[in-house]
Design a protein around this motif. Sequence first.
Motif, PDB file in Angstrom:
ATOM      1  N   GLU A 107       0.876  -1.287   0.078  1.00 39.02           N
ATOM      2  CA  GLU A 107      -0.029  -0.034   0.173  1.00 39.02           C
ATOM      3  C   GLU A 107       0.887   1.455   0.010  1.00 39.02           C
ATOM      4  OE1 GLU A 107      -3.728   1.906   2.730  1.00 39.02           O
ATOM      5  OE2 GLU A 107      -3.307  -0.071   2.724  1.00 39.02           O
ATOM      6  N   THR A 111       1.076   4.262  -2.874  1.00 40.98           N
ATOM      7  CA  THR A 111       0.843   5.471  -2.700  1.00 40.98           C
ATOM      8  C   THR A 111       1.941   6.366  -3.054  1.00 40.98           C
ATOM      9  OG1 THR A 111      -0.522   4.990  -0.772  1.00 40.98           O
ATOM     10  CG2 THR A 111       0.346   7.149  -0.705  1.00 40.98           C
ATOM     11  N   ALA A 206      -4.749   1.919  -3.816  1.00 38.27           N
ATOM     12  CA  ALA A 206      -3.706   1.433  -2.876  1.00 38.27           C
ATOM     13  C   ALA A 206      -4.827   0.103  -2.288  1.00 38.27           C
ATOM     14  CB  ALA A 206      -3.341   2.291  -1.907  1.00 38.27           C
ATOM     15  N   LYS A 207      -5.773   0.483  -1.618  1.00 35.55           N
ATOM     16  CA  LYS A 207      -6.548  -0.403  -1.114  1.00 35.55           C
ATOM     17  C   LYS A 207      -7.002  -1.734  -1.959  1.00 35.55           C
ATOM     18  CE  LYS A 207      -7.975   2.432   2.846  1.00 35.55           C
ATOM     19  NZ  LYS A 207      -6.942   1.656   3.983  1.00 35.55           N
ATOM     20  N   VAL A 210      -4.162  -4.037  -2.918  1.00 33.04           N
ATOM     21  CA  VAL A 210      -3.813  -4.998  -1.716  1.00 33.04           C
ATOM     22  C   VAL A 210      -4.947  -6.084  -1.542  1.00 33.04           C
ATOM     23  CG1 VAL A 210      -3.523  -5.221   0.826  1.00 33.04           C
ATOM     24  CG2 VAL A 210      -2.392  -3.418  -0.330  1.00 33.04           C
TER      25      VAL A 210
END
Length: 222
Positions: A107, A111, A206-207, A210
């Motif tokens: 993550e 970012t 990012a989330k 993942v």
Amino acid sequence: MPGSQTPQFTVPDLHIRSREGGYARGREGHETILRAALNLLVEQGYRAMSMRKVAAACGMKLGNLTYYFPTKEDLVRELLDAVITSYEIEFEAIIHEEGVSPEQRLEEICTLILEDIRTKKTTRVFPELWALSNHDPFVFDRVHELYARARAPLLGFIDEINPDLTPEQTEALALFISASMEGLTVFAGHDKPFEKRMPWLEKIAAKSFVQFVKSVTPDDFA
């Protein structure tokens, strides 16, 4: 406003490797040339980055410039190496964070890349190189070398998070994540229409990446 968020990461424009031997003035001249070349690439584009213009920007004669870099290809090769090395140093810091899960590190690295897209350098330089790579074999090779180095940490994180994937599947997933992030450059990069939305896009991306890496299975590639 989403655009008011303070960036978490800052990547230096260049990391110029130390050169063995030579005088301090010579090392300074080497760095001055690379920084001038990067500025021309950002402000005027690759086609305008002639050896004569770089020399003029440095206040030196063309012959002095070619002492450091005999050809434009030599200059571009070292310039792009200095650019990608600056990212690799930041990637290494994330890779070796202690007490941080691979999910958190993935993550963080996503970012970092997305925040960097909002810089003028990244928005101007990389899309130009993509376009040039369609017609210039030298640029094509440099761009693919650069992105292979940039994807390396993604491969490691994906393998840690989802070891059931084959190396080929891990590579495909890293390519998908990298391409998805880079594609935001033309929409939410520096001075682009959705730049102020980038902090939201960072969190979403990012989330999502993942969760995707955690949930994808080898059967999904069938």
